[in-house]
Design a protein around this motif. Structure first.
Motif, PDB file in Angstrom:
ATOM      1  N   GLY A  25      -5.727   1.537   2.577  1.00 25.37           N
ATOM      2  CA  GLY A  25      -4.879   0.905   1.575  1.00 25.37           C
ATOM      3  C   GLY A  25      -5.624  -0.027   0.633  1.00 25.37           C
ATOM      4  N   GLU A  26      -6.681  -0.636   1.138  1.00 20.57           N
ATOM      5  CA  GLU A  26      -7.449  -1.601   0.340  1.00 20.57           C
ATOM      6  C   GLU A  26      -8.395  -0.857  -0.596  1.00 20.57           C
ATOM      7  OE1 GLU A  26      -8.728  -4.277  -1.696  1.00 20.57           O
ATOM      8  OE2 GLU A  26      -7.322  -5.017  -0.180  1.00 20.57           O
ATOM      9  N   LYS A  27      -8.060  -0.849  -1.871  1.00 23.60           N
ATOM     10  CA  LYS A  27      -8.827  -0.076  -2.853  1.00 23.60           C
ATOM     11  C   LYS A  27     -10.266  -0.556  -3.012  1.00 23.60           C
ATOM     12  CE  LYS A  27      -4.736   1.190  -5.520  1.00 23.60           C
ATOM     13  NZ  LYS A  27      -4.037   1.063  -6.803  1.00 23.60           N
ATOM     14  N   ARG A  28     -10.535  -1.818  -2.679  1.00 18.48           N
ATOM     15  CA  ARG A  28     -11.913  -2.325  -2.822  1.00 18.48           C
ATOM     16  C   ARG A  28     -12.886  -1.618  -1.886  1.00 18.48           C
ATOM     17  NH1 ARG A  28     -11.166  -8.632  -2.125  1.00 18.48           N
ATOM     18  NH2 ARG A  28      -9.496  -7.887  -0.781  1.00 18.48           N
ATOM     19  N   GLU A  63       2.475  12.365   2.368  1.00 17.38           N
ATOM     20  CA  GLU A  63       3.918  12.613   2.334  1.00 17.38           C
ATOM     21  C   GLU A  63       4.680  11.301   2.134  1.00 17.38           C
ATOM     22  OE1 GLU A  63       5.340  15.933   2.425  1.00 17.38           O
ATOM     23  OE2 GLU A  63       3.229  16.113   1.901  1.00 17.38           O
ATOM     24  N   GLN A  64       4.014  10.179   2.325  1.00 21.56           N
ATOM     25  CA  GLN A  64       4.647   8.867   2.101  1.00 21.56           C
ATOM     26  C   GLN A  64       4.993   8.653   0.625  1.00 21.56           C
ATOM     27  OE1 GLN A  64       5.633   7.166   4.739  1.00 21.56           O
ATOM     28  NE2 GLN A  64       4.662   8.805   5.899  1.00 21.56           N
ATOM     29  N   PHE A 124       6.854  10.229  -1.130  1.00 19.96           N
ATOM     30  CA  PHE A 124       8.250  10.580  -1.383  1.00 19.96           C
ATOM     31  C   PHE A 124       9.230   9.541  -0.850  1.00 19.96           C
ATOM     32  CE2 PHE A 124       6.047  14.766  -0.830  1.00 19.96           C
ATOM     33  CZ  PHE A 124       6.049  15.097  -2.181  1.00 19.96           C
ATOM     34  N   ARG A 125       8.711   8.454  -0.277  1.00 20.46           N
ATOM     35  CA  ARG A 125       9.573   7.447   0.355  1.00 20.46           C
ATOM     36  C   ARG A 125       9.316   6.066  -0.236  1.00 20.46           C
ATOM     37  NH1 ARG A 125       7.320  10.677   4.423  1.00 20.46           N
ATOM     38  NH2 ARG A 125       8.836  11.850   5.613  1.00 20.46           N
ATOM     39  N   ASN A 126      10.304   5.202  -0.102  1.00 20.58           N
ATOM     40  CA  ASN A 126      10.129   3.781  -0.407  1.00 20.58           C
ATOM     41  C   ASN A 126      10.074   3.052   0.922  1.00 20.58           C
ATOM     42  OD1 ASN A 126      10.163   3.804  -3.281  1.00 20.58           O
ATOM     43  ND2 ASN A 126      12.363   4.183  -3.186  1.00 20.58           N
ATOM     44  N   HIS A 127       9.176   2.098   1.026  1.00 17.37           N
ATOM     45  CA  HIS A 127       8.965   1.389   2.287  1.00 17.37           C
ATOM     46  C   HIS A 127       9.302  -0.079   2.159  1.00 17.37           C
ATOM     47  CE1 HIS A 127       7.156   4.757   4.404  1.00 17.37           C
ATOM     48  NE2 HIS A 127       6.643   5.083   3.234  1.00 17.37           N
ATOM     49  N   TRP A 131       0.843  -1.205   0.000  1.00 15.54           N
ATOM     50  CA  TRP A 131       0.000   0.000   0.000  1.00 15.54           C
ATOM     51  C   TRP A 131       0.873   1.247   0.000  1.00 15.54           C
ATOM     52  CZ3 TRP A 131      -3.273  -1.554   4.849  1.00 15.54           C
ATOM     53  CH2 TRP A 131      -4.151  -2.584   4.516  1.00 15.54           C
ATOM     54  N   LEU A 132       1.894   1.230   0.860  1.00 12.74           N
ATOM     55  CA  LEU A 132       2.750   2.404   1.018  1.00 12.74           C
ATOM     56  C   LEU A 132       3.631   2.663  -0.199  1.00 12.74           C
ATOM     57  CD1 LEU A 132       3.747   1.891   4.736  1.00 12.74           C
ATOM     58  CD2 LEU A 132       2.121   3.552   3.817  1.00 12.74           C
ATOM     59  N   ASN A 133       3.789   1.657  -1.023  1.00 16.30           N
ATOM     60  CA  ASN A 133       4.587   1.798  -2.242  1.00 16.30           C
ATOM     61  C   ASN A 133       3.705   1.905  -3.486  1.00 16.30           C
ATOM     62  OD1 ASN A 133       7.160   1.795  -1.004  1.00 16.30           O
ATOM     63  ND2 ASN A 133       7.002  -0.421  -0.732  1.00 16.30           N
ATOM     64  N   ASP A 134       2.398   2.035  -3.291  1.00 11.53           N
ATOM     65  CA  ASP A 134       1.436   2.164  -4.386  1.00 11.53           C
ATOM     66  C   ASP A 134       1.137   3.655  -4.584  1.00 11.53           C
ATOM     67  OD1 ASP A 134      -1.034   2.476  -5.829  1.00 11.53           O
ATOM     68  OD2 ASP A 134      -1.594   0.424  -5.292  1.00 11.53           O
TER      69      ASP A 134
END
Length: 179
Positions: A99-102, A40-41, A43-46, A29-32
């Motif tokens: 995070g869950e797009k559904r 602000e996430q 700008f980062r890779n998790h 989710w954080l990398n989507d």
């Protein structure tokens, strides 16, 4: 961080984030780019280590990190909500990640936000909830409006989002708004 606190809504359970929620799904989710489009996430890779470090940053603090778990077992963990608490002023600054797009555009974010606001204002005796978002984040602005948050400031052209200057919009909700 409140240990063991569990909130329930019609569609989900909100409970303290723990090691069991650290998963590749959560990291994804954080990398989507769609999920973190207004965060602000973006700008980062998790990875699992960065997520663990974030979770641990709440330990032995007055702040809260909760997992949002759908009552629909096929969905499970669908997002997180946090609250950074200033105990001296009785203020909690909240944020949410679905995070869950559904479950996007189903009102679940508003449902969770309202439950956490009620808890913080009425049970934890905070006097004020605050939140901020980019003026282009229609979803979060909708949540803020749906729960009755009032305008609490605007930073003009505070950010550049997708190549455009955008304002940062702040909202607040007070205990008397919930009573």
């Amino acid at each position: 961080m409140t240990i063991g606190l569990m909130l329930r809504t019609s569609r989900c359970i909100i409970k303290p984030f723990s090691e069991k929620f650290l998963s590749e799904r959560y990291v994804s989710w954080l990398n989507d780019a769609d999920v973190v489009r207004y965060s602000e996430q973006r700008f980062r890779n998790h990875d699992l280590a960065s997520c663990r470090k974030y979770m641990e940053s709440f330990t032995a603090t007055p702040h809260h990190l909760w997992a949002i778990i759908s009552r629909d077992a096929s969905l499970g963990h669908v997002g997180n909500v946090n609250a950074y608490v200033n105990q001296h002023s009785g203020v909690a600054d909240m944020g949410i990640l679905i995070g869950e797009k559904r479950v996007w555009r189903t009102g679940l974010g508003t449902e969770v936000w309202l439950a956490v606001c009620r808890h913080l204002l009425l049970e934890a005796k905070m006097r004020k909830i605050t939140a901020g978002t980019l003026s282009s984040n229609v979803g979060m602005l909708g949540i803020m409006q749906n729960v009755g948050m009032r305008a609490d400031g605007r930073r003009i052209k505070q950010a550049v989002h997708e190549g455009k200057e955008v304002d940062w919009i702040y909202g607040s909700l007070f205990r008397e708004d919930m009573e």
